[in-house]
Write a protein that holds these residues in place. Sequence first.
Motif, PDB file in Angstrom:
ATOM      1  N   VAL A  46      51.834  12.120 -17.777  1.00 37.75           N
ATOM      2  CA  VAL A  46      51.400  11.039 -16.885  1.00 37.75           C
ATOM      3  C   VAL A  46      50.802   9.893 -17.693  1.00 37.75           C
ATOM      4  O   VAL A  46      51.091   8.722 -17.446  1.00 37.75           O
ATOM      5  N   ILE A  47      49.985  10.224 -18.668  1.00 35.36           N
ATOM      6  CA  ILE A  47      49.339   9.178 -19.470  1.00 35.36           C
ATOM      7  C   ILE A  47      50.369   8.430 -20.312  1.00 35.36           C
ATOM      8  O   ILE A  47      50.329   7.200 -20.414  1.00 35.36           O
ATOM      9  N   HIS A  48      51.307   9.161 -20.895  1.00 38.05           N
ATOM     10  CA  HIS A  48      52.364   8.489 -21.655  1.00 38.05           C
ATOM     11  C   HIS A  48      53.195   7.590 -20.743  1.00 38.05           C
ATOM     12  O   HIS A  48      53.555   6.468 -21.129  1.00 38.05           O
ATOM     13  N   ALA A  49      53.497   8.065 -19.548  1.00 40.69           N
ATOM     14  CA  ALA A  49      54.264   7.252 -18.597  1.00 40.69           C
ATOM     15  C   ALA A  49      53.477   6.007 -18.211  1.00 40.69           C
ATOM     16  O   ALA A  49      54.046   4.914 -18.095  1.00 40.69           O
ATOM     17  N   PHE A  50      52.160   6.146 -18.014  1.00 39.10           N
ATOM     18  CA  PHE A  50      51.343   4.988 -17.684  1.00 39.10           C
ATOM     19  C   PHE A  50      51.329   3.993 -18.836  1.00 39.10           C
ATOM     20  O   PHE A  50      51.419   2.782 -18.621  1.00 39.10           O
ATOM     21  N   ALA A 110      46.381   8.959 -10.148  1.00 35.67           N
ATOM     22  CA  ALA A 110      45.401   7.875 -10.250  1.00 35.67           C
ATOM     23  C   ALA A 110      44.078   8.382 -10.822  1.00 35.67           C
ATOM     24  O   ALA A 110      43.329   7.617 -11.418  1.00 35.67           O
ATOM     25  N   VAL A 111      43.781   9.659 -10.658  1.00 34.12           N
ATOM     26  CA  VAL A 111      42.586  10.247 -11.272  1.00 34.12           C
ATOM     27  C   VAL A 111      42.838  10.490 -12.760  1.00 34.12           C
ATOM     28  O   VAL A 111      41.943  10.300 -13.597  1.00 34.12           O
ATOM     29  N   ILE A 112      44.039  10.900 -13.100  1.00 29.59           N
ATOM     30  CA  ILE A 112      44.373  11.229 -14.492  1.00 29.59           C
ATOM     31  C   ILE A 112      44.339   9.993 -15.393  1.00 29.59           C
ATOM     32  O   ILE A 112      43.803  10.048 -16.503  1.00 29.59           O
ATOM     33  N   LEU A 149      51.392   0.932 -13.640  1.00 27.73           N
ATOM     34  CA  LEU A 149      51.119   1.579 -12.358  1.00 27.73           C
ATOM     35  C   LEU A 149      52.356   2.205 -11.716  1.00 27.73           C
ATOM     36  O   LEU A 149      52.231   3.024 -10.805  1.00 27.73           O
ATOM     37  N   ASP A 150      53.533   1.848 -12.183  1.00 30.39           N
ATOM     38  CA  ASP A 150      54.751   2.493 -11.675  1.00 30.39           C
ATOM     39  C   ASP A 150      54.756   3.987 -11.995  1.00 30.39           C
ATOM     40  O   ASP A 150      55.450   4.757 -11.331  1.00 30.39           O
ATOM     41  N   ALA A 151      53.991   4.398 -12.983  1.00 26.32           N
ATOM     42  CA  ALA A 151      53.930   5.805 -13.357  1.00 26.32           C
ATOM     43  C   ALA A 151      53.238   6.657 -12.302  1.00 26.32           C
ATOM     44  O   ALA A 151      53.335   7.883 -12.332  1.00 26.32           O
ATOM     45  N   LEU A 152      52.544   6.030 -11.354  1.00 24.34           N
ATOM     46  CA  LEU A 152      51.878   6.789 -10.293  1.00 24.34           C
ATOM     47  C   LEU A 152      52.877   7.387  -9.313  1.00 24.34           C
ATOM     48  O   LEU A 152      52.566   8.347  -8.614  1.00 24.34           O
ATOM     49  N   ASP A 153      54.050   6.804  -9.249  1.00 27.32           N
ATOM     50  CA  ASP A 153      55.095   7.299  -8.352  1.00 27.32           C
ATOM     51  C   ASP A 153      56.196   7.929  -9.178  1.00 27.32           C
ATOM     52  O   ASP A 153      57.048   7.232  -9.724  1.00 27.32           O
ATOM     53  N   PRO A 154      56.193   9.249  -9.295  1.00 22.50           N
ATOM     54  CA  PRO A 154      57.202   9.898 -10.123  1.00 22.50           C
ATOM     55  C   PRO A 154      58.585   9.751  -9.491  1.00 22.50           C
ATOM     56  O   PRO A 154      58.740   9.777  -8.273  1.00 22.50           O
ATOM     57  N   HIS A 155      59.562   9.582 -10.326  1.00 24.22           N
ATOM     58  CA  HIS A 155      60.936   9.475  -9.852  1.00 24.22           C
ATOM     59  C   HIS A 155      61.690  10.704 -10.331  1.00 24.22           C
ATOM     60  O   HIS A 155      62.403  10.669 -11.321  1.00 24.22           O
ATOM     61  N   TRP A 156      61.451  11.791  -9.618  1.00 25.77           N
ATOM     62  CA  TRP A 156      62.112  13.033  -9.991  1.00 25.77           C
ATOM     63  C   TRP A 156      63.559  12.964  -9.567  1.00 25.77           C
ATOM     64  O   TRP A 156      63.908  12.446  -8.522  1.00 25.77           O
ATOM     65  N   ALA A 157      64.383  13.514 -10.385  1.00 24.06           N
ATOM     66  CA  ALA A 157      65.803  13.540 -10.087  1.00 24.06           C
ATOM     67  C   ALA A 157      66.300  14.966 -10.232  1.00 24.06           C
ATOM     68  O   ALA A 157      65.582  15.844 -10.678  1.00 24.06           O
ATOM     69  N   GLY A 158      67.502  15.134  -9.875  1.00 25.85           N
ATOM     70  CA  GLY A 158      68.112  16.438 -10.052  1.00 25.85           C
ATOM     71  C   GLY A 158      68.012  17.256  -8.785  1.00 25.85           C
ATOM     72  O   GLY A 158      68.088  16.736  -7.683  1.00 25.85           O
TER      73      GLY A 158
END
Length: 132
Positions: A64-68, A35-37, A73-82
Motif C-alpha cells: 500500500v505504501i509503495h503504491a501510494f 487511509a490509516v496505513i 491517493l489513487d492507491a486507496l482504491d485497489p484495482h484488483w483484477a483476475g
Amino acid sequence: MSEPIRARRLSEEEGRTLLRIVRRGQHGTIRVRRAVIVPAPVSGNANAAIAALVAADPDTVRDVIHAFNDRGLDALDPHWAGGRPRRITSEDEAFIVQVASTRPKTLSQPFTHWSLRKLADLHPGHVDSATR
C-alpha cells in the motif's frame, strides 16, 4: 531484516483527504484501512506495528505504501483484477433470460416452472456451460 518502509511526504491536501476519510469512515473498509496505513510511517511507526494496527499482513502494508508513493491517493482504491474466468457467455445469459421469462407451456414443455436442469435439457449448447 528489511529496511523500514518509507512513505513520501504528504501534501496538505493529501493529509486533509486522508484525515477526512478516516474520521468519517463512510467509505469502504478497504479504503479506510488504506487511509490509516498511508500516513503511519511518516510518524515513525514500524511496518509490523502498522500491520498490527490495521490487522493486515506486513507485506500488504508495504504494498500500500509503495503504491501510494507511486500513484498518490489513487492507491486507496485497489484495482484488483483476475478471478475465475466466466463460464457462460453474454449470449448464453441472454438466451437463458429469454427462455426463463417465457412460460414452459408456451414452448411446448410439460412442466409449470423452469429449473437449470430443464433449461439445460432444452438447449444443451447454450446452457450446458452454466451447469458444470
